[in-house]
Design a protein around this motif. Structure first.
Motif, mmCIF file in Angstrom:
data_model
loop_
_atom_site.group_PDB
_atom_site.id
_atom_site.type_symbol
_atom_site.label_atom_id
_atom_site.label_comp_id
_atom_site.label_asym_id
_atom_site.label_seq_id
_atom_site.Cartn_x
_atom_site.Cartn_y
_atom_site.Cartn_z
ATOM 1 N N ARG A 1 2.187 2.043 -5.664
ATOM 2 C CA ARG A 1 0.749 2.301 -5.765
ATOM 3 C C ARG A 1 0.312 2.383 -7.230
ATOM 4 N NH1 ARG A 1 -1.218 4.124 -0.788
ATOM 5 N NH2 ARG A 1 -3.036 5.014 -1.823
ATOM 6 N N LEU B 1 -11.616 3.374 -10.533
ATOM 7 C CA LEU B 1 -11.103 3.739 -9.213
ATOM 8 C C LEU B 1 -11.236 2.575 -8.236
ATOM 9 C CD1 LEU B 1 -12.399 7.398 -8.768
ATOM 10 C CD2 LEU B 1 -10.071 6.638 -9.238
ATOM 11 N N TYR B 2 -12.409 1.968 -8.205
ATOM 12 C CA TYR B 2 -12.611 0.842 -7.304
ATOM 13 C C TYR B 2 -11.824 -0.388 -7.767
ATOM 14 C CZ TYR B 2 -16.256 3.207 -4.635
ATOM 15 O OH TYR B 2 -16.935 4.078 -3.820
ATOM 16 N N TRP C 1 -6.323 6.365 -11.365
ATOM 17 C CA TRP C 1 -6.658 7.789 -11.362
ATOM 18 C C TRP C 1 -6.359 8.431 -12.711
ATOM 19 C CZ3 TRP C 1 -9.674 10.815 -8.794
ATOM 20 C CH2 TRP C 1 -10.010 10.517 -7.470
ATOM 21 N N GLY D 1 -9.032 -0.515 -9.607
ATOM 22 C CA GLY D 1 -7.600 -0.339 -9.411
ATOM 23 C C GLY D 1 -7.196 -0.522 -7.974
ATOM 24 N N ASN D 2 -7.952 0.074 -7.055
ATOM 25 C CA ASN D 2 -7.656 -0.069 -5.634
ATOM 26 C C ASN D 2 -7.816 -1.513 -5.187
ATOM 27 O OD1 ASN D 2 -8.916 0.017 -2.615
ATOM 28 N ND2 ASN D 2 -7.376 1.622 -2.885
ATOM 29 N N GLN E 1 1.192 7.168 2.878
ATOM 30 C CA GLN E 1 0.199 8.121 2.423
ATOM 31 C C GLN E 1 0.844 9.165 1.522
ATOM 32 O OE1 GLN E 1 -3.176 8.088 3.023
ATOM 33 N NE2 GLN E 1 -2.797 6.067 3.915
ATOM 34 N N THR F 1 -3.445 2.086 -8.125
ATOM 35 C CA THR F 1 -4.253 3.241 -7.736
ATOM 36 C C THR F 1 -3.981 4.443 -8.623
ATOM 37 O OG1 THR F 1 -4.359 2.487 -5.436
ATOM 38 C CG2 THR F 1 -4.802 4.820 -5.857
ATOM 39 N N ASP G 1 -4.846 -3.651 -6.170
ATOM 40 C CA ASP G 1 -3.690 -3.461 -5.297
ATOM 41 C C ASP G 1 -3.796 -4.334 -4.045
ATOM 42 O OD1 ASP G 1 -2.305 -1.655 -6.859
ATOM 43 O OD2 ASP G 1 -3.127 0.118 -5.868
ATOM 44 N N ARG G 2 -5.033 -4.611 -3.617
ATOM 45 C CA ARG G 2 -5.248 -5.336 -2.361
ATOM 46 C C ARG G 2 -5.396 -6.840 -2.539
ATOM 47 N NH1 ARG G 2 -9.727 -4.357 -0.010
ATOM 48 N NH2 ARG G 2 -10.795 -2.998 -1.486
ATOM 49 N N LYS H 1 0.812 -1.211 0.000
ATOM 50 C CA LYS H 1 0.000 0.000 0.000
ATOM 51 C C LYS H 1 0.843 1.258 0.000
ATOM 52 C CE LYS H 1 -3.939 -2.104 2.359
ATOM 53 N NZ LYS H 1 -4.831 -2.064 3.524
ATOM 54 N N SER I 1 -1.531 -2.063 -15.253
ATOM 55 C CA SER I 1 -0.853 -2.379 -13.997
ATOM 56 C C SER I 1 -0.229 -3.767 -14.041
ATOM 57 C CB SER I 1 -1.846 -2.287 -12.826
ATOM 58 O OG SER I 1 -2.392 -0.997 -12.724
#
Length: 415
Positions: free
Chosen positions: A137, A285-286, A144, A288-289, A11, A140, A292-293, A8, A344
């Motif tokens: 990231r 957006l959802y 974007w 891609g995130n 920030q 994400t 990552d998870r 992750k 990605s």
């Protein structure tokens, strides 16, 4: 490197958020052209007495040329991204102007081809820059970046529909060009400059020469040769999936479908098309995130198989505007999520090797060779109708999903 959950990372700070925001805005501005010009196609076909097949050929040929030019991304490595992207918007503004004054279909087709030649830098330059800047990231930030294009695509259809209704398609296209000139100024003056590259700055002209283009093609061949079998399968999937990709096929033919097959008014077409594009903003957006998870492979396979089902659902929806809008939203969510997910996965597989050159290769294949689908689908519509068109789109997603299914969960990196 594991294909599973990605780190992750920390920030994002204020300066990093600014970079992502401005690159996202740059992509959105470029998509003013990509989406806006599609609203003129129904009127161009009627005024110039052109066919779906001829439009498909023009879109396919110009798409192949413009897409393959993305392999030249390595040539601008020593240039500031903001200058390259601003020049791109100036070129698109000129394409709008040429299209607005075209006396016939041939001239209009030439203007469209010029626009395809001008728009090539955004994807490889922007994606490589963000992928290098935010390696932890990627899913994400690339989502974007893609979403920025979708937002640009989203805000234009209703504005173009109103302008076409009020002033006609020619003046609307000229106004679209003016917005791109304003966008070029914003990108040039507000996107922060990059740090000076460690490599020597090119001393030649910005535009590719014949010899430099030949070098870029050789570089593309080298990248392909040196990639793993997994990466090659990702590239094949990207070409097959172009038959249903949000950026390309949907933008080119959905407005035509809504007006000519569903007999909607210009404003109704703009509203439903905008609803579809809203899904294209939210979905990546959802997705891609989530990738990552929980991993790229799981999410992208779901996008392909559910996307194929959504194409069929949209095709068999009748005249009910609410159902058309609902299915359109679902199509947008799934069809537009595919591109950043596959980008990605590609970046993971090559470990972002060679930066611009690697991404230039990806986009040249995915969007250049993949643009052949536009000619194929134009012929399908002319010969068999829109239901066959949607069935072909669904088939392309199912085949691409099958290819991704053969990949292991552990992606081997290229050496």
């Amino acid at each position: 490197m594991s294909e599973g959950p990605q780190s992750k990372g920390s920030q994002l700070d204020r300066s990093e958020r600014k970079i992502i925001s401005l690159m996202t805005a740059s992509h959105g501005i470029q998509h003013f052209y990509v989406s806006g010009i599609a609203l003129t196609y129904p009127y161009v076909i009627k005024e110039f007495h052109a066919s779906y097949a001829s439009l498909g050929v023009i879109l396919g040929v110009s798409g192949v040329i413009g897409g393959l030019l993305q392999s030249a991304a390595g040539l601008v490595k020593g240039r500031q991204a903001r200058s390259v992207l601003a020049l791109q918007d100036v070129g698109l503004a000129l394409a709008c102007a040429f299209g607005a004054i075209s006396p016939g279909f041939t001239a209009y087709a030439g203007a469209k081809a010029f626009g395809s030649l001008a728009q090539w830098p955004q994807h490889p330059v922007g994606s490589a820059y963000l992928s290098e800047k935010f390696p932890e990231r990627r899913g994400t930030v690339l989502a974007w970046h893609t979403t920025g294009g979708s937002i640009g695509t989203l805000v234009i259809p209703l504005a173009m529909s109103v302008a076409i209704t009020a002033f006609g398609w020619r003046i609307a296209l000229a106004l679209l060009g003016l917005s791109l000139l304003i966008g070029a100024s914003l990108v040039q003056f507000f996107l922060p400059p990059q740090e000076k590259p460690k490599v020597a700055k090119p001393t030649g002209p910005t535009r590719p020469s014949i010899s430099s283009l030949a070098n870029s093609v050789r570089s593309m061949g080298r990248v392909i040769k040196e990639t793993t079998g997994e990466t090659k399968r990702i590239l094949v999937a990207s070409t097959v999936a172009a038959g249903g990709r949000g950026l390309g096929v949907i933008g080119a033919f959905i407005p035509l479908y809504l007006e000519d097959s569903r007999h909607l008014s210009q404003i109704e077409t703009g509203i439903i098309y905008t609803t579809m594009l809203l899904g294209g903003v939210i979905g990546p957006l959802y997705a891609g995130n989530l990738s990552d998870r929980i991993g790229r492979k799981t999410v992208i396979m779901a996008s392909y198989f559910l996307g194929a089902a959504s194409f069929i659902g949209f095709a068999f929806t009748g005249q009910n505007r609410v159902l058309l809008g609902t299915w359109g939203f679902i199509v947008g969510v799934l069809a537009y999520s595919e591109s950043p997910l596959l980008q990605s996965m590609f970046a993971d597989s090559v470990h972002n090797r060679e930066g611009n050159s690697a991404f230039g290769t990806y986009f040249a294949i995915a969007y250049g060779v993949g643009a052949i689908w536009l000619s194929i689908l134009g012929w399908v519509i002319a010969s068999y109708g829109f239901r066959a068109f949607f069935a072909t789109m669904a088939f392309s997603f199912l085949v691409a999903g099958g290819i991704i299914a053969t990949l292991p969960r552990q992606i081997k990196l290229s050496s």
